[in-house]
Write an enzyme that holds these catalytic residues in place. Structure first.
Site, PDB file in Angstrom:
ATOM      1  N   ASP A  40      50.349  53.801  -1.779  1.00 21.24           N
ATOM      2  CA  ASP A  40      49.699  54.600  -0.743  1.00 21.24           C
ATOM      3  C   ASP A  40      50.398  54.375   0.594  1.00 21.24           C
ATOM      4  O   ASP A  40      50.080  53.436   1.318  1.00 21.24           O
ATOM      5  CB  ASP A  40      48.232  54.161  -0.668  1.00 21.24           C
ATOM      6  CG  ASP A  40      47.342  55.190  -0.028  1.00 21.24           C
ATOM      7  OD1 ASP A  40      47.868  56.185   0.473  1.00 21.24           O
ATOM      8  OD2 ASP A  40      46.117  54.994  -0.036  1.00 21.24           O
ATOM      9  N   ASP A  76      43.929  59.596   8.408  1.00 20.92           N
ATOM     10  CA  ASP A  76      44.045  58.309   7.714  1.00 20.92           C
ATOM     11  C   ASP A  76      45.539  58.078   7.473  1.00 20.92           C
ATOM     12  O   ASP A  76      46.031  58.141   6.350  1.00 20.92           O
ATOM     13  CB  ASP A  76      43.268  58.351   6.401  1.00 20.92           C
ATOM     14  CG  ASP A  76      43.306  57.014   5.676  1.00 20.92           C
ATOM     15  OD1 ASP A  76      43.786  56.033   6.269  1.00 20.92           O
ATOM     16  OD2 ASP A  76      42.870  56.963   4.513  1.00 20.92           O
ATOM     17  N   ASP A 135      36.915  46.961  11.149  1.00 20.00           N
ATOM     18  CA  ASP A 135      37.876  47.496  12.115  1.00 20.00           C
ATOM     19  C   ASP A 135      37.408  47.249  13.543  1.00 20.00           C
ATOM     20  O   ASP A 135      38.217  46.976  14.437  1.00 20.00           O
ATOM     21  CB  ASP A 135      38.056  49.014  11.950  1.00 20.00           C
ATOM     22  CG  ASP A 135      38.543  49.412  10.584  1.00 20.00           C
ATOM     23  OD1 ASP A 135      39.214  48.595   9.944  1.00 20.00           O
ATOM     24  OD2 ASP A 135      38.254  50.547  10.162  1.00 20.00           O
ATOM     25  N   HIS A 170      35.870  51.498   9.654  1.00 20.30           N
ATOM     26  CA  HIS A 170      35.204  50.542   8.774  1.00 20.30           C
ATOM     27  C   HIS A 170      34.545  49.492   9.675  1.00 20.30           C
ATOM     28  O   HIS A 170      34.977  49.278  10.815  1.00 20.30           O
ATOM     29  CB  HIS A 170      36.194  49.802   7.877  1.00 20.30           C
ATOM     30  CG  HIS A 170      37.050  50.670   7.016  1.00 20.30           C
ATOM     31  ND1 HIS A 170      38.160  51.337   7.498  1.00 20.30           N
ATOM     32  CD2 HIS A 170      36.993  50.944   5.690  1.00 20.30           C
ATOM     33  CE1 HIS A 170      38.743  51.989   6.510  1.00 20.30           C
ATOM     34  NE2 HIS A 170      38.057  51.773   5.404  1.00 20.30           N
ATOM     35  N   ASP A 178      40.947  63.382   4.485  1.00 14.21           N
ATOM     36  CA  ASP A 178      41.812  62.405   5.124  1.00 14.21           C
ATOM     37  C   ASP A 178      43.218  62.990   5.129  1.00 14.21           C
ATOM     38  O   ASP A 178      43.859  63.128   4.081  1.00 14.21           O
ATOM     39  CB  ASP A 178      41.797  61.076   4.371  1.00 14.21           C
ATOM     40  CG  ASP A 178      40.710  60.147   4.875  1.00 14.21           C
ATOM     41  OD1 ASP A 178      39.911  60.572   5.715  1.00 14.21           O
ATOM     42  OD2 ASP A 178      40.656  58.990   4.422  1.00 14.21           O
ATOM     43  N   HIS A 189      46.143  60.128  -1.879  1.00 12.85           N
ATOM     44  CA  HIS A 189      45.447  59.753  -3.106  1.00 12.85           C
ATOM     45  C   HIS A 189      45.612  60.832  -4.171  1.00 12.85           C
ATOM     46  O   HIS A 189      45.720  60.533  -5.360  1.00 12.85           O
ATOM     47  CB  HIS A 189      43.962  59.527  -2.821  1.00 12.85           C
ATOM     48  CG  HIS A 189      43.692  58.316  -1.999  1.00 12.85           C
ATOM     49  ND1 HIS A 189      42.436  57.995  -1.547  1.00 12.85           N
ATOM     50  CD2 HIS A 189      44.506  57.329  -1.545  1.00 12.85           C
ATOM     51  CE1 HIS A 189      42.493  56.874  -0.845  1.00 12.85           C
ATOM     52  NE2 HIS A 189      43.746  56.457  -0.824  1.00 12.85           N
TER      53      HIS A 189
END
Length: 440
Positions: free
Chosen positions: A305, A337, A102, A99, A294, A269
């Site tokens: 999560d 991830d 990040d 991101h 991910d 997710h």
């Protein structure tokens, strides 16, 4: 001075190795169906969890011990780049993801934030010249800052919509500059808590407008990366507009975006949405929408999560089965991830975690490939639906039946004979293939 001086390049040593800094099952140069594991699995490191996460959670402060954390501001951002590329090289991964926040700290203004990004992106680009690692995807963090309290593209505040667009515009430019192969839209706060203060239609329309603007700008600057949406259920809002693959797919179709996007599917997710990982992969695959993954797993006893590193071999096998049936992931990959547990705070744990995940998917790949080659599941499915290949079933599939014809057929039936689904037998067969993996 390096950040991981006590770690050498991670090598494949085989299943009998006791070296914690070695692959036991992931052999990057081993070829399966003409491609090496490295080429097919396309592993990526998540910059956020690996180099910025501090181990904090809602109940405790950070625990991670990191050599780069002695720095602040832009010095910290530069130290993370140094640590990241040392880590990439020693682990031997071909890809990484990030991101915007990040890699560079936000400034007091958008202009200052962009200036910080320009400095770090130039540094990353310079490091990439001497490295094989490539950018799998990048994205904009439009969820952490308090300005996104009501969402980003779906915000009730038009200024926030504009600010979000400006951040994505910058990331599309960065993606092109760094040769990104994909671009991900992760709608962390694209949702709502209650309909009592929400214009649902306007928010969804604005989200559709936002995506079209992104498509148009990517075309304008010649950025031809695959656009990906990452479905996200439950948290942090009560209702997410991209809850699961089916919901997001319907959204894309409603707004004429289905030709521009595929899905980046996260295992954790999927389970939070009440699905299995393989369900989400299958739904995307059969609709031609599977783009990237991910790779993580969640804790079935916790309702949030947890982003654990993937070690469940049953899950990685069934996931790789879908990926193989999809013909691979194209420009996508398997991005970790995932974050080390709060109690795994030593810096070397970053290597142990990634090794575990890469080995788990290597086993899953080999087992799934054997299942595909032996047509184990294909044969089961073909037999189960054999009634649709002749007679009235074939008429149904070919559109030659109507309710009257079906009624005539049903009136002539004296008995309906179903056959067993044999689920237990199927699972036992998969277990048999898994247990043979050690000697494969």
């Amino acid at each position: 001075m390096g950040h991981f001086e006590n770690v050498n390049k991670i090598k494949y040593e085989g299943p009998d190795s006791t070296n914690p800094f070695a692959f036991k099952f992931y052999n990057p140069k081993e070829k399966i169906n003409g491609k090496t594991m490295e080429e097919y699995l396309r592993f990526g490191v998540a910059y956020w969890h690996t180099f910025t996460a501090d181990g904090s959670d809602p109940f405790g402060s950070g625990t991670m011990l990191r050599t780069w954390d002695k720095f602040k501001g832009m010095d910290l951002a530069k130290a993370r780049v140094e640590a990241a590329f040392e880590f990439f090289e020693k682990l031997g991964v071909p890809y990484f993801c990030f991101h915007d926040v990040d890699i560079a700290p936000e400034g007091s203004t958008l202009k200052e934030s962009n200036q910080n990004l320009d400095i770090i992106v130039a540094m990353i680009k310079d490091y990439m010249k001497d490295s094989k690692v490539k950018l799998l995807w990048n994205t904009a963090n439009n969820f952490t800052n308090p300005r996104f309290v009501h969402g980003a593209a779906s915000s009730s505040n038009a200024d926030v919509f504009a600010y979000s667009a400006a951040k994505v515009k910058k990331q599309l430019e960065i993606g092109k500059e760094l040769g990104g192969e994909n671009y991900v839209f992760w709608g962390g706060r694209e949702g709502y808590e209650t309909l009592l203060n929400t214009d649902l239609k306007l928010e969804q329309d604005n989200l559709g407008r936002f995506f079209h603007m992104a498509v148009d700008y990517a075309k304008e600057i010649g950025f031809d990366a695959q656009f990906l949406i990452e479905p996200k259920p439950k948290e942090p809002t009560t209702h997410q507009y991209d809850y699961d693959v089916a919901t997001a797919h319907a959204f894309l179709q409603s707004y004429g975006l289905q030709d521009y996007f595929k899905f980046n599917i996260e295992a954790n997710h999927a389970t939070l949405a009440g699905h299995t990982f393989e369900h989400e992969l299958r739904y995307a695959r059969v609709n031609g929408m599977l783009g990237s993954v991910d790779a993580n797993q969640g804790d079935p006893l916790l309702g949030w999560d947890t982003d654990e590193f993937p070690t469940d071999l049953y899950s990685t096998t069934l996931a790789m089965y879908e990926i193989i049936k999809n013909g691979g992931l194209g420009s996508g990959g398997l991005n970790f991830d995932a974050k080390v547990r709060r109690g795994s705070f030593e810096q070397d744990d970053l290597f142990h975690a990634h090794i575990a995940g890469m080995d788990a998917f290597a086993i899953g790949y080999k087992v799934a490939n054997q299942l595909v080659e032996d047509k184990v599941l294909d044969s089961i499915v073909e037999d189960r639906y054999s009634s649709y290949r002749s007679g009235i079933g074939k008429d149904i599939v070919e559109g030659k039946a109507d309710f009257k014809k079906l009624e005539d057929h049903a009136l002539g039936l004296t008995d309906i004979a179903n056959i067993s689904g044999r689920l237990e037998r199927i699972k036992a067969t998969i277990n048999q293939y898994l247990l043979r993996a050690y000697t494969m």
